[in-house]
Design a protein around this motif. Structure first.
Motif, PDB file in Angstrom:
ATOM      1  N   TRP A   1       0.844  -1.188   0.000  1.00  0.00           N
ATOM      2  CA  TRP A   1       0.000   0.000   0.000  1.00  0.00           C
ATOM      3  C   TRP A   1       0.884   1.245   0.000  1.00  0.00           C
TER       4      TRP A   1
ATOM      5  N   ALA B   1      -3.409   0.768   6.064  1.00  0.00           N
ATOM      6  CA  ALA B   1      -3.979  -0.546   5.746  1.00  0.00           C
ATOM      7  C   ALA B   1      -4.537  -1.253   6.979  1.00  0.00           C
TER       8      ALA B   1
ATOM      9  N   ARG C   1      -9.449  -2.858   1.270  1.00  0.00           N
ATOM     10  CA  ARG C   1      -7.976  -2.852   1.219  1.00  0.00           C
ATOM     11  C   ARG C   1      -7.444  -3.385  -0.105  1.00  0.00           C
TER      12      ARG C   1
END
Length: 226
Positions: A48, A54, A70
């Motif tokens: 990410w 996250a 996510r």
């Protein structure tokens, strides 16, 4: 996290007070970025960008599937590296889905969800599927005496549990402003000599500042017994 070159510009996860010590892992090598992306996808290794939280402890279910959006925020690791390059050299910075005009002095961390440990004992054994092996280094995020001693104790405990030599786990100092710098064995020896000679080993400030190891001072005997 995957930091920019030489550790500059990006802060690590956690506060300096609660998370002063960190570990360094070496990622597997692949022939092409496409090969690396395929290996990461097959092993469910997730990335990410900086500026996205996250919180994998809450957003991965018991089967290893991403939940709560996510998956939609994932980014290839090659793109993370490109953003890291831009943080050092570009005028504007991209944080997840927004552009910061003029950039930032320090950017927030990115996140990589990867398997650590496993059977790997050398560079050729590391893989996203079975694990990237043991740490190849440890670092301290501040220069305070307490945090440096915490780093040295953490390395000592880890080496003792895993039957490693201290030389197997090199130490570093890491900060967004100065990047990563080696905490060499000579500097470690100098540090211990200074601590032994100049720092008060007692928490009670009313006790005499310098008390030799051979002193018959009652407080020193009590401290040694503790």
């Amino acid at each position: 996290s995957v930091l920019p070159s030489k550790g500059y510009k990006m802060r690590c996860f956690g506060s300096l007070i609660e998370s002063s010590t960190g570990v360094i892992f070496r990622l597997p090598t692949h022939g092409t970025p496409q090969d690396e992306e395929s290996a990461m996808t097959a092993s469910r290794t997730y990335c990410w960008p900086a500026g996205y939280s996250a919180k994998t402890e809450y957003n991965i279910d018991h089967r290893g599937n991403l939940i709560n959006g996510r998956k939609e925020a994932l980014m290839p690791i090659s793109q993370l590296r490109q953003l890291n390059h831009d943080y050092l050299h570009a005028t504007d910075h991209v944080l997840y889905n927004r552009v910061v005009k003029g950039g930032l002095t320090v950017v927030p961390y990115n996140e990589v969800y990867v398997k650590v440990g496993g059977p790997a004992r050398g560079d050729g054994d590391r893989s996203y599927e079975t694990g990237v092996g043991r740490p190849v280094g440890m670092f301290c995020r501040t220069g305070t005496y307490g945090d440096i001693m915490h780093l040295l104790r953490t390395r000592a405990r880890y080496c003792s549990l895993n039957e490693l030599r201290y030389d197997d786990i090199p130490l570093y100092h890491l900060s967004p402003e100065r990047g990563i710098r080696a905490f060499t064995p000579q500097l470690q020896n100098d540090f211990w000599h200074f601590v032994a000679s100049h720092l008060n080993p007692f928490q009670n400030p009313h006790i005499q500042h310098k008390t030799g190891l051979k002193s018959d001072f009652g407080a020193m005997k009590q401290k040694l017994e503790e």
